[in-house]
Design a protein around this motif. Structure first.
Motif, PDB file in Angstrom:
ATOM      1  N   LEU A 320       0.812  -1.216   0.000  1.00 53.56           N
ATOM      2  CA  LEU A 320       0.000   0.000   0.000  1.00 53.56           C
ATOM      3  C   LEU A 320       0.844   1.265   0.000  1.00 53.56           C
ATOM      4  O   LEU A 320       0.301   2.367  -0.056  1.00 53.56           O
ATOM      5  CB  LEU A 320      -0.921   0.015   1.228  1.00 53.56           C
ATOM      6  CG  LEU A 320      -1.983  -1.077   1.310  1.00 53.56           C
ATOM      7  CD1 LEU A 320      -2.819  -0.911   2.579  1.00 53.56           C
ATOM      8  CD2 LEU A 320      -2.887  -1.060   0.085  1.00 53.56           C
ATOM      9  N   ALA A 321       2.153   1.116   0.051  1.00 47.10           N
ATOM     10  CA  ALA A 321       3.021   2.289   0.161  1.00 47.10           C
ATOM     11  C   ALA A 321       3.010   3.106  -1.120  1.00 47.10           C
ATOM     12  O   ALA A 321       2.987   2.556  -2.231  1.00 47.10           O
ATOM     13  CB  ALA A 321       4.447   1.853   0.486  1.00 47.10           C
ATOM     14  N   LEU A 322       3.027   4.419  -0.957  1.00 47.34           N
ATOM     15  CA  LEU A 322       3.159   5.307  -2.101  1.00 47.34           C
ATOM     16  C   LEU A 322       4.555   5.177  -2.696  1.00 47.34           C
ATOM     17  O   LEU A 322       5.547   5.079  -1.980  1.00 47.34           O
ATOM     18  CB  LEU A 322       2.922   6.758  -1.674  1.00 47.34           C
ATOM     19  CG  LEU A 322       1.508   7.131  -1.249  1.00 47.34           C
ATOM     20  CD1 LEU A 322       1.510   8.510  -0.603  1.00 47.34           C
ATOM     21  CD2 LEU A 322       0.552   7.085  -2.427  1.00 47.34           C
ATOM     22  N   SER A 323       4.639   5.203  -4.018  1.00 48.44           N
ATOM     23  CA  SER A 323       5.931   5.121  -4.677  1.00 48.44           C
ATOM     24  C   SER A 323       6.582   6.495  -4.732  1.00 48.44           C
ATOM     25  O   SER A 323       5.913   7.529  -4.824  1.00 48.44           O
ATOM     26  CB  SER A 323       5.762   4.582  -6.093  1.00 48.44           C
ATOM     27  OG  SER A 323       6.998   4.590  -6.780  1.00 48.44           O
ATOM     28  N   ASP A 324       7.902   6.518  -4.680  1.00 50.16           N
ATOM     29  CA  ASP A 324       8.650   7.764  -4.874  1.00 50.16           C
ATOM     30  C   ASP A 324       8.972   7.986  -6.346  1.00 50.16           C
ATOM     31  O   ASP A 324       9.612   8.974  -6.701  1.00 50.16           O
ATOM     32  CB  ASP A 324       9.948   7.736  -4.062  1.00 50.16           C
ATOM     33  CG  ASP A 324       9.698   7.917  -2.579  1.00 50.16           C
ATOM     34  OD1 ASP A 324       8.715   8.582  -2.228  1.00 50.16           O
ATOM     35  OD2 ASP A 324      10.478   7.378  -1.778  1.00 50.16           O
ATOM     36  N   THR A 331       9.386  10.430 -19.573  1.00 50.28           N
ATOM     37  CA  THR A 331      10.494  10.307 -18.636  1.00 50.28           C
ATOM     38  C   THR A 331       9.981   9.933 -17.241  1.00 50.28           C
ATOM     39  O   THR A 331       8.784   9.975 -16.961  1.00 50.28           O
ATOM     40  CB  THR A 331      11.287  11.627 -18.547  1.00 50.28           C
ATOM     41  OG1 THR A 331      10.419  12.656 -18.037  1.00 50.28           O
ATOM     42  CG2 THR A 331      11.798  12.036 -19.914  1.00 50.28           C
ATOM     43  N   TRP A 332      10.922   9.585 -16.385  1.00 48.09           N
ATOM     44  CA  TRP A 332      10.608   9.230 -15.007  1.00 48.09           C
ATOM     45  C   TRP A 332      11.253  10.238 -14.058  1.00 48.09           C
ATOM     46  O   TRP A 332      12.307  10.814 -14.366  1.00 48.09           O
ATOM     47  CB  TRP A 332      11.128   7.824 -14.677  1.00 48.09           C
ATOM     48  CG  TRP A 332      10.404   6.738 -15.422  1.00 48.09           C
ATOM     49  CD1 TRP A 332      10.710   6.244 -16.653  1.00 48.09           C
ATOM     50  CD2 TRP A 332       9.253   6.045 -14.988  1.00 48.09           C
ATOM     51  NE1 TRP A 332       9.824   5.273 -17.014  1.00 48.09           N
ATOM     52  CE2 TRP A 332       8.912   5.115 -16.010  1.00 48.09           C
ATOM     53  CE3 TRP A 332       8.469   6.082 -13.827  1.00 48.09           C
ATOM     54  CZ2 TRP A 332       7.827   4.254 -15.903  1.00 48.09           C
ATOM     55  CZ3 TRP A 332       7.384   5.228 -13.719  1.00 48.09           C
ATOM     56  CH2 TRP A 332       7.064   4.329 -14.751  1.00 48.09           C
ATOM     57  N   ALA A 333      10.612  10.424 -12.925  1.00 47.06           N
ATOM     58  CA  ALA A 333      11.156  11.314 -11.902  1.00 47.06           C
ATOM     59  C   ALA A 333      10.980  10.661 -10.544  1.00 47.06           C
ATOM     60  O   ALA A 333      10.161   9.747 -10.363  1.00 47.06           O
ATOM     61  CB  ALA A 333      10.439  12.662 -11.936  1.00 47.06           C
ATOM     62  N   VAL A 334      11.755  11.126  -9.566  1.00 50.71           N
ATOM     63  CA  VAL A 334      11.684  10.584  -8.207  1.00 50.71           C
ATOM     64  C   VAL A 334      11.468  11.719  -7.216  1.00 50.71           C
ATOM     65  O   VAL A 334      11.901  12.861  -7.449  1.00 50.71           O
ATOM     66  CB  VAL A 334      12.960   9.798  -7.830  1.00 50.71           C
ATOM     67  CG1 VAL A 334      13.089   8.541  -8.660  1.00 50.71           C
ATOM     68  CG2 VAL A 334      14.208  10.663  -7.981  1.00 50.71           C
ATOM     69  N   ARG A 335      10.779  11.397  -6.130  1.00 54.28           N
ATOM     70  CA  ARG A 335      10.543  12.370  -5.058  1.00 54.28           C
ATOM     71  C   ARG A 335      11.634  12.241  -4.016  1.00 54.28           C
ATOM     72  O   ARG A 335      11.938  11.138  -3.547  1.00 54.28           O
ATOM     73  CB  ARG A 335       9.178  12.099  -4.407  1.00 54.28           C
ATOM     74  CG  ARG A 335       8.785  13.114  -3.338  1.00 54.28           C
ATOM     75  CD  ARG A 335       7.561  12.651  -2.540  1.00 54.28           C
ATOM     76  NE  ARG A 335       7.867  11.600  -1.613  1.00 54.28           N
ATOM     77  CZ  ARG A 335       8.355  11.744  -0.373  1.00 54.28           C
ATOM     78  NH1 ARG A 335       8.661  12.897   0.074  1.00 54.28           N
ATOM     79  NH2 ARG A 335       8.576  10.744   0.413  1.00 54.28           N
ATOM     80  N   GLY A 336      12.235  13.331  -3.611  1.00 59.51           N
ATOM     81  CA  GLY A 336      13.224  13.330  -2.535  1.00 59.51           C
ATOM     82  C   GLY A 336      12.568  13.573  -1.191  1.00 59.51           C
ATOM     83  O   GLY A 336      11.404  13.981  -1.104  1.00 59.51           O
ATOM     84  N   ILE A 341      10.953  17.087  -6.718  1.00 60.59           N
ATOM     85  CA  ILE A 341      10.873  16.094  -7.762  1.00 60.59           C
ATOM     86  C   ILE A 341      12.098  16.215  -8.652  1.00 60.59           C
ATOM     87  O   ILE A 341      12.419  17.305  -9.151  1.00 60.59           O
ATOM     88  CB  ILE A 341       9.580  16.261  -8.611  1.00 60.59           C
ATOM     89  CG1 ILE A 341       8.343  16.161  -7.707  1.00 60.59           C
ATOM     90  CG2 ILE A 341       9.520  15.217  -9.725  1.00 60.59           C
ATOM     91  CD1 ILE A 341       8.173  14.827  -7.027  1.00 60.59           C
ATOM     92  N   TYR A 342      12.798  15.089  -8.853  1.00 59.01           N
ATOM     93  CA  TYR A 342      14.077  15.099  -9.561  1.00 59.01           C
ATOM     94  C   TYR A 342      14.048  14.109 -10.728  1.00 59.01           C
ATOM     95  O   TYR A 342      13.511  12.999 -10.594  1.00 59.01           O
ATOM     96  CB  TYR A 342      15.206  14.714  -8.603  1.00 59.01           C
ATOM     97  CG  TYR A 342      15.317  15.668  -7.436  1.00 59.01           C
ATOM     98  CD1 TYR A 342      16.102  16.812  -7.516  1.00 59.01           C
ATOM     99  CD2 TYR A 342      14.604  15.430  -6.249  1.00 59.01           C
ATOM    100  CE1 TYR A 342      16.187  17.699  -6.458  1.00 59.01           C
ATOM    101  CE2 TYR A 342      14.674  16.313  -5.181  1.00 59.01           C
ATOM    102  CZ  TYR A 342      15.470  17.439  -5.286  1.00 59.01           C
ATOM    103  OH  TYR A 342      15.559  18.325  -4.249  1.00 59.01           O
TER     104      TYR A 342
END
Length: 346
Positions: A320-324, A331-336, A341-342
């Motif tokens: 159930l965890a939110l993805s970063d 493209t793809w990005a990640v949450r720090g 957002i990077y």
């Protein structure tokens, strides 16, 4: 040593844990679901706060009579995956053995609350166990065997040792896992002899300690956990996300650090299963996701559990965890952890 246990509304009232006004309202709850609260655990309750985290978990409430649509006496589908009485084979490589139907304490949110209690029988019979061992022997795909209940550590040390010896004799069984609340609810039962009964020189042994609030880790509970670790037993945790018990970042952080500080690796944080009369404990998934994301932002990775739901009917667990990670166009990005957002280079 015999530890007195409060087993009725009258006993809880005499101990000052149930008011005179509340006691009559709990008669129907007592008739429906088992009650047990060891006196040492009862003494840990903060009597000035009726919503104390320990009290809320173990002292009955009239809210347990509020049965909602969708709640079930078998919310995770044990029955449909039980080819042999006392055994559940839900996943191909592992089985679960319900070794006993009794517990040292009865949680008011238990997903097996209609299957456990003294009136359900003490433990599997010798014939039951032989049928289970025959099933395990006939299924070489079984890599892991999980002992649960009730609480399997209600068994005597001799019976636990017998089960360990039988399971470690199967060459295809590489992991034995025990699920228990005993280290935090009856740490006096965790003796060196019991640790030896669970330990194995042939098979990896894991013990999942169920606790939901840091206050459950008394000095005796900490000593019990360290005793088990000293016997070469790997300790992991399981907890349930519960309204009024651990539904804040502070409480969850304290709990996960309490696990880690005594050598227990945080493993599962369960979304509450839909057992009858438990809706007052339910935390919405969106809130749980925010809490777990906050844990990831504030705790060591060692201290962050998997936030999971057992899909009703026994399908499987689901994260159930939110993805970063998120997709933005092509493209793809990640949450720090700073919320930024990077871009992700691939």
């Amino acid at each position: 040593m015999t530890v007195p246990t409060l087993r009725s509304v009258a006993a809880l009232k005499a101990a000052g844990l149930v008011s005179d006004a509340l006691a009559p309202k709990l008669a129907a709850v007592e008739a429906a679901y088992a009650i047990a609260l060891p006196e040492p655990l009862a003494r840990a309750i903060n009597r000035s706060n009726r919503n104390d985290a320990i009290s809320r978990q173990f002292v009955p409430s009239p809210e347990e009579l509020d049965i909602r649509a969708g709640e079930s006496g078998d919310p995770i589908g044990d029955a449909r995956h039980s080819p042999v009485p006392g055994l559940v084979h839900r996943y191909p490589d592992r089985v679960l053995i319900k070794a006993t139907s009794t517990c040292p304490v009865y949680c008011r949110f238990c997903f097996r609350r209609e299957m456990v209690g003294p009136e359900k029988g003490e433990a599997l019979t010798k014939a039951d166990l032989e049928a289970i061992f025959a099933y395990v022997s006939a299924h070489p795909e079984i890599f892991e065997v999980i002992l649960t209940g009730g609480d399997p550590l209600m068994l005597s040390a001799a019976r636990a040792r017998e089960i360990t010896q039988r399971l470690e004799a199967f060459v295809h069984v590489k992991v034995i896992r025990w699920h228990t609340r005993m280290p935090v609810t009856r740490p006096d039962r965790i003796t060196p002899a019991y640790g030896e009964a669970l330990a194995s020189r042939k098979t990896a042994v894991f013990l999942a300690v169920h606790a939901n609030h840091a206050s459950e880790f008394t000095a005796d509970a900490i000593a019990a956990c360290r005793l088990l670790a000293g016997k070469g037993i790997a300790l992991v945790s399981q907890s349930v996300l519960l309204r009024g018990v651990n539904d804040t970042v502070e409480d969850l952080s304290d709990l996960m650090r309490a696990f880690l500080s005594v050598g227990i690796k945080p493993y599962y944080l369960h979304q509450l299963d839909a057992a009858p009369g438990t809706s007052h404990f339910r935390v919405p998934v969106e809130e749980g996701q925010r809490l777990v994301r906050a844990l990831r932002d504030t705790l060591s990775g060692l201290a962050v559990p998997h936030y999971v739901l057992d899909i009703p009917g026994g399908v499987s667990k689901a994260s159930l965890a939110l993805s970063d990670v998120e997709q933005r166009g092509d493209t793809w990005a990640v949450r720090g952890r700073d919320g930024g957002i990077y871009p992700l280079m691939d």
